[in-house]
Write a protein that holds these residues in place. Structure first.
Motif, mmCIF file in Angstrom:
data_model
loop_
_atom_site.group_PDB
_atom_site.id
_atom_site.type_symbol
_atom_site.label_atom_id
_atom_site.label_comp_id
_atom_site.label_asym_id
_atom_site.label_seq_id
_atom_site.Cartn_x
_atom_site.Cartn_y
_atom_site.Cartn_z
ATOM 1 N N LEU A 406 0.831 -1.202 0.000
ATOM 2 C CA LEU A 406 0.000 0.000 0.000
ATOM 3 C C LEU A 406 0.865 1.252 0.000
ATOM 4 C CD1 LEU A 406 -2.707 1.435 0.136
ATOM 5 C CD2 LEU A 406 -2.666 1.183 2.625
ATOM 6 N N ALA A 407 1.925 1.256 0.812
ATOM 7 C CA ALA A 407 2.781 2.444 0.911
ATOM 8 C C ALA A 407 3.362 2.821 -0.442
ATOM 9 C CB ALA A 407 3.898 2.205 1.921
ATOM 10 N N SER A 408 3.735 1.821 -1.239
ATOM 11 C CA SER A 408 4.414 2.116 -2.503
ATOM 12 C C SER A 408 3.458 2.606 -3.584
ATOM 13 C CB SER A 408 5.153 0.869 -3.008
ATOM 14 O OG SER A 408 4.237 -0.125 -3.420
ATOM 15 N N ARG A 409 2.158 2.658 -3.303
ATOM 16 C CA ARG A 409 1.218 3.254 -4.259
ATOM 17 C C ARG A 409 1.269 4.780 -4.211
ATOM 18 N NH1 ARG A 409 0.781 -2.318 -4.163
ATOM 19 N NH2 ARG A 409 -0.972 -3.057 -5.407
ATOM 20 N N PHE A 410 1.808 5.347 -3.130
ATOM 21 C CA PHE A 410 1.756 6.788 -2.941
ATOM 22 C C PHE A 410 3.049 7.465 -3.375
ATOM 23 C CE2 PHE A 410 -1.500 5.346 0.010
ATOM 24 C CZ PHE A 410 -2.494 6.306 -0.146
ATOM 25 N N LEU A 411 2.906 8.694 -3.894
ATOM 26 C CA LEU A 411 4.031 9.597 -4.098
ATOM 27 C C LEU A 411 3.971 10.662 -3.011
ATOM 28 C CD1 LEU A 411 4.038 10.102 -7.969
ATOM 29 C CD2 LEU A 411 5.408 8.530 -6.604
ATOM 30 N N PHE A 412 5.102 10.941 -2.394
ATOM 31 C CA PHE A 412 5.158 11.847 -1.252
ATOM 32 C C PHE A 412 5.802 13.178 -1.634
ATOM 33 C CE2 PHE A 412 4.952 7.606 0.406
ATOM 34 C CZ PHE A 412 4.199 7.686 1.564
ATOM 35 N N TYR A 413 5.424 14.213 -0.865
ATOM 36 C CA TYR A 413 6.065 15.520 -0.991
ATOM 37 C C TYR A 413 6.154 16.124 0.402
ATOM 38 C CZ TYR A 413 7.254 20.176 -2.741
ATOM 39 O OH TYR A 413 7.890 21.350 -3.001
ATOM 40 N N ALA A 414 7.374 16.499 0.803
ATOM 41 C CA ALA A 414 7.603 17.073 2.130
ATOM 42 C C ALA A 414 7.672 18.591 2.030
ATOM 43 C CB ALA A 414 8.892 16.522 2.734
ATOM 44 N N LEU A 415 6.794 19.269 2.732
ATOM 45 C CA LEU A 415 6.823 20.726 2.755
ATOM 46 C C LEU A 415 7.953 21.211 3.659
ATOM 47 C CD1 LEU A 415 3.001 21.435 3.097
ATOM 48 C CD2 LEU A 415 4.407 21.839 1.074
ATOM 49 N N PRO A 416 8.710 22.203 3.228
ATOM 50 C CA PRO A 416 9.781 22.718 4.089
ATOM 51 C C PRO A 416 9.203 23.467 5.270
ATOM 52 C CG PRO A 416 9.525 24.110 2.150
ATOM 53 C CD PRO A 416 8.605 22.934 1.955
ATOM 54 N N ASP A 417 9.975 23.558 6.339
ATOM 55 C CA ASP A 417 9.539 24.320 7.512
ATOM 56 C C ASP A 417 9.319 25.776 7.131
ATOM 57 O OD1 ASP A 417 9.747 22.036 8.933
ATOM 58 O OD2 ASP A 417 11.606 22.559 9.963
ATOM 59 N N ARG A 496 6.448 1.701 -10.378
ATOM 60 C CA ARG A 496 5.286 2.532 -10.033
ATOM 61 C C ARG A 496 5.574 4.015 -10.244
ATOM 62 N NH1 ARG A 496 3.904 -1.424 -5.160
ATOM 63 N NH2 ARG A 496 2.460 -2.783 -6.270
ATOM 64 N N ILE A 497 6.799 4.439 -9.987
ATOM 65 C CA ILE A 497 7.171 5.823 -10.272
ATOM 66 C C ILE A 497 6.988 6.115 -11.763
ATOM 67 C CG2 ILE A 497 9.209 7.296 -10.561
ATOM 68 C CD1 ILE A 497 8.280 7.597 -7.818
ATOM 69 N N ALA A 498 7.400 5.175 -12.604
ATOM 70 C CA ALA A 498 7.266 5.352 -14.058
ATOM 71 C C ALA A 498 5.795 5.453 -14.454
ATOM 72 C CB ALA A 498 7.934 4.194 -14.783
ATOM 73 N N LEU A 499 4.950 4.619 -13.869
ATOM 74 C CA LEU A 499 3.518 4.668 -14.177
ATOM 75 C C LEU A 499 2.933 6.020 -13.792
ATOM 76 C CD1 LEU A 499 0.778 3.513 -14.976
ATOM 77 C CD2 LEU A 499 0.659 2.398 -12.730
ATOM 78 N N GLU A 500 3.327 6.550 -12.626
ATOM 79 C CA GLU A 500 2.800 7.841 -12.200
ATOM 80 C C GLU A 500 3.280 8.950 -13.137
ATOM 81 O OE1 GLU A 500 0.453 7.764 -9.217
ATOM 82 O OE2 GLU A 500 0.746 6.030 -10.510
ATOM 83 N N CYS A 501 4.505 8.857 -13.620
ATOM 84 C CA CYS A 501 5.011 9.829 -14.587
ATOM 85 C C CYS A 501 4.139 9.815 -15.850
ATOM 86 C CB CYS A 501 6.456 9.504 -14.931
ATOM 87 S SG CYS A 501 7.235 10.674 -16.082
ATOM 88 N N PHE A 502 3.799 8.629 -16.309
ATOM 89 C CA PHE A 502 2.935 8.464 -17.478
ATOM 90 C C PHE A 502 1.580 9.116 -17.226
ATOM 91 C CE2 PHE A 502 -0.030 6.004 -20.108
ATOM 92 C CZ PHE A 502 0.601 6.046 -21.337
ATOM 93 N N ARG A 503 1.040 8.934 -16.010
ATOM 94 C CA ARG A 503 -0.265 9.524 -15.681
ATOM 95 C C ARG A 503 -0.194 11.053 -15.633
ATOM 96 N NH1 ARG A 503 -1.750 4.849 -11.203
ATOM 97 N NH2 ARG A 503 -3.198 3.689 -12.538
ATOM 98 N N LEU A 548 9.441 14.238 -7.213
ATOM 99 C CA LEU A 548 8.730 13.312 -6.333
ATOM 100 C C LEU A 548 9.540 12.051 -6.053
ATOM 101 C CD1 LEU A 548 5.055 13.674 -7.606
ATOM 102 C CD2 LEU A 548 6.196 14.846 -5.734
ATOM 103 N N ILE A 549 10.420 11.662 -6.978
ATOM 104 C CA ILE A 549 11.336 10.553 -6.715
ATOM 105 C C ILE A 549 12.162 10.868 -5.476
ATOM 106 C CG2 ILE A 549 13.536 9.574 -7.496
ATOM 107 C CD1 ILE A 549 12.408 9.291 -10.249
ATOM 108 N N ASN A 550 12.640 12.080 -5.405
ATOM 109 C CA ASN A 550 13.479 12.495 -4.288
ATOM 110 C C ASN A 550 12.704 12.428 -2.972
ATOM 111 O OD1 ASN A 550 15.638 13.622 -2.868
ATOM 112 N ND2 ASN A 550 15.030 15.713 -3.334
ATOM 113 N N HIS A 551 11.544 13.071 -2.931
ATOM 114 C CA HIS A 551 10.746 13.106 -1.704
ATOM 115 C C HIS A 551 10.260 11.713 -1.308
ATOM 116 C CE1 HIS A 551 10.165 17.541 -1.201
ATOM 117 N NE2 HIS A 551 10.532 17.531 -2.468
ATOM 118 N N THR A 552 9.789 10.960 -2.298
ATOM 119 C CA THR A 552 9.243 9.630 -2.010
ATOM 120 C C THR A 552 10.343 8.676 -1.571
ATOM 121 O OG1 THR A 552 7.492 9.995 -3.638
ATOM 122 C CG2 THR A 552 7.883 7.726 -2.960
ATOM 123 N N GLY A 553 11.478 8.740 -2.249
ATOM 124 C CA GLY A 553 12.594 7.873 -1.878
ATOM 125 C C GLY A 553 13.045 8.113 -0.453
#
Length: 639
Positions: A406-417, A496-503, A548-553
């Protein structure tokens, strides 16, 4: 947005993606060093992996008394007291197994001088019994890499603080790709004009990023199924899964306004429902006025539909909502805890199963005999967008939701302080932010209706041959390099990262068609069968994904860190008795009766065992409970 440019130095992801074929030659995978089965820091993991194979294969290597003694000496010599549960596991395969005798024998092994027996004896005996030791070595090497899911990292420390990643540094090609923001890497003229107001509503790159991600996510959920593509020989649609997280006071609340994009469609659904409801009530009056012989079938009451599927509801309610919408919906929650609370309840298995399958549009059946529910979602199209703090992530995505994928279905983004300052609360107050996004929703309506009208003549999104080659070359190079460093555990993440890029490319192409529509003619020609990706949208999608690769990784580096104690990241710790019971349970699927027998060997009552099993599922989320009488304990970190 004057600072959205790509001319101020630093890595240019578009230039990287546009390198010549000569520069794009895939890297040859490096030789991955395999761990030795002697005096290795991975030995505890190797022992557990071998034990799992013996147990899952119902292989007995302890029936002979001398063999049983040697295994005890070997485990005691290598693992000390921590080898006791493994000794019980392998001993349990014998019909002679007695938990009390097993404990006594292991105590004796710990007190002895080990008779010169080492852990190699245990591995040799397992090999003689048919366990492929080389395969175990490869598996353990991949699972215990520094970052089994995501980018290769250095200095990955076990932490519950998911907002501090300064010490986690991607290596290799992903380090070239890694960006903390993406909107400042895009040229304004290369973005569909539909998104200009989103960009202009924010004063910094991170703010633009978060609002663009929210906008694209909601749009992805609103695109009807008459726009599709074929990816890896499967029919795919646009919906995305995103999680944005950050500390308090990082303006995550602005994202609530993005929901306004769906409001015109929601109001249209409401008006249709009210019309159908009035028709239904008139039909019911007529039906009830007839005698039973003349009535015929009772009129069917219409269902109130909405683009949004709330996470704060039971699994059956979510299935009903998606079914009413013919399989599509948007789950948009500004507090990740809302979904966490639902995943931890009794219907956990159904909810998690739906989220995992919907991401790939896999068939999702839902049957509840007692509620007279029999729903079959053929190709669900669910977009999911969550926001929260970093401290909410471990509870939302504990070990179970990492191991089941389930976790690997999501792409993450971290907001800076946010800066330590009181922001200007009067700036940009000419109009409410909600109005900006409501207008975007109204502007999207013609595209929504144009695609609905194509139900019988769907349109296929396609990439040009040059884009396809660039896409394949890019992700092939990333996959090969990361595989060489991390082993096969990385593949699911890259795929999955590649699929999201396609989307993302698909969504941007839709918005470009809408942006360039002159409002005089139809958005799509009657004979139009394909929607071709524009090069600008292709490279914009690549730029977004590079970020998103960076944040998700980075998130996966923490989620995927091997941890022998699945309770270590939880705020509330279980009792020592529950931990002992959990540790004694075998990896994989186990029936309630088998778990109760294990509990009895630990001198626990059946009632206590069942209570603890319930806590492991609902409270601590370290066990799966897919159906009545069955529990699952996961041993892997990614599927």
């Amino acid at each position: 947005m004057s600072n959205i440019n790509n001319q101020n130095g630093g890595f240019d992801p578009m230039a990287w993606a546009n390198r010549t074929n000569e520069n794009m030659k895939p890297a040859t995978p490096k030789e991955v060093a395999q761990p030795s089965f002697n005096d290795n820091e991975l030995t505890p993991a190797q022992v557990q992996c071998v034990v799992n194979r013996l147990v899952n294969g119902n292989i007995d290597i302890t029936d002979d008394y001398n063999d049983w003694l040697h295994i005890g000496f070997a485990l005691a010599d290598e693992l000390g007291e921590s080898g006791r549960s493994a000794y019980h596991d392998v001993s349990r395969m014998s019909s002679k197994y007695n938990p009390t005798d097993c404990d006594k024998q292991y105590d004796a092994c710990l007190r002895s001088n080990k008779q010169g027996v080492t852990i190699s004896t245990f591995f040799h005996m397992a090999k003689q019994a048919g366990v492929d030791i080389s395969e175990v070595a490869r598996e353990v090497c991949a699972k215990n890499a520094k970052m089994p899911i995501g980018t290769n990292s250095e200095k990955v420390a076990k932490t519950t603080d998911f907002t501090v990643f300064d010490g986690i540094v991607p290596d290799g090609t992903l380090a070239q790709l890694a960006q903390n923001t993406f909107s400042d890497k895009l040229m304004r003229e290369d973005i569909p004009s539909y998104l200009y107001s989103v960009i202009d509503s924010q004063s910094d790159a991170a703010g633009r990023d978060k609002m663009l991600l929210g906008t694209l996510n909601v749009i992805s959920g609103l695109i009807p199924y008459s726009l599709y593509s074929i990816y890896d020989r499967k029919k795919v649609f646009a919906p995305l899964y995103n999680i944005i997280y950050g500390r308090f006071a990082t303006s995550k609340g602005d994202l609530e306004a993005v929901k306004q994009i769906a409001m015109p469609i929601k109001l249209e659904m409401r008006r249709k429902y009210e019309y159908e409801k009035s028709e239904y009530e008139a039909q019911m009056l007529e039906w009830e006025g007839k005698n039973k012989k003349e009535r015929g079938p009772q009129p069917k009451e219409p269902t109130l539909r909405s683009p949004f599927v709330t996470a704060n509801s039971s699994a059956s309610a979510v299935y009903r909502g998606l079914d009413a919408n013919e399989g599509w919906g948007i789950m948009f929650e500004t507090e990740a805890d809302t979904l966490t609370n639902m995943l931890s309840k009794a219907e956990y298995g159904d909810y998690s199963d739906l989220l995992r399958k919907a991401h790939h549009h896999e068939s999702c059946p839902f049957v509840r005999v007692s509620e007279h529910i029999n729903i079959e979602l053929e190709k669900p199209r669910l977009s999911v967008f969550l926001t929260g703090t970093g401290s909410q992530l471990p509870a939302l995505l504990p070990a179970n939701n990492v191991s089941n994928g389930l976790a690997s279905r999501f792409l993450f983004y971290a907001l800076p302080d946010s800066k330590l300052e009181f922001r200007d609360v009067f700036a940009g107050c000419d109009e409410p932010i909600e109005d900006i996004y409501r207008r975007l929703g109204e502007r999207f309506m013609p595209m929504y209706h144009a695609l609905l009208m194509r139900e019988q003549h769907p349109i296929q999104f396609i990439m040009s041959k040059a884009q396809q080659k660039e896409f394949l070359d890019t992700f092939d190079a990333v996959l090969r390099e990361q595989f060489a460093m991390l082993g096969d555990g990385i593949q699911g993440f890259i795929f999955r990262i590649a699929l999201e890029c396609f989307r993302y490319a698909m969504i941007l192409t839709v918005l470009r068609r809408l942006s360039e529509w002159d409002e005089q003619d139809s958005i799509f020609d009657d004979d139009e069968q394909a929607l071709v990706c524009d090069d600008r949208d292709f490279h914009s999608a690549m730029t977004i994904i590079n970020c998103l690769i960076n944040h998700t990784g980075r998130v996966y580096a923490v989620l995927g860190t091997k941890d022998n104690d699945p309770f270590s990241k939880l705020a509330e710790q279980p009792s020592a008795e529950l931990k002992s019971f959990y540790k004694a349970l075998p990896d994989g699927e186990i029936r309630t009766s088998g778990a109760v027998e294990i509990a009895k060997s630990l001198r626990m009552s059946e009632r206590t065992a069942k209570r603890m099993l319930g806590d492991m599922v609902a409270k601590f989320q370290v066990l799966g409970h897919p159906r009545q009488g069955i529990y699952i304990k996961s041993s892997v970190q990614e599927s």
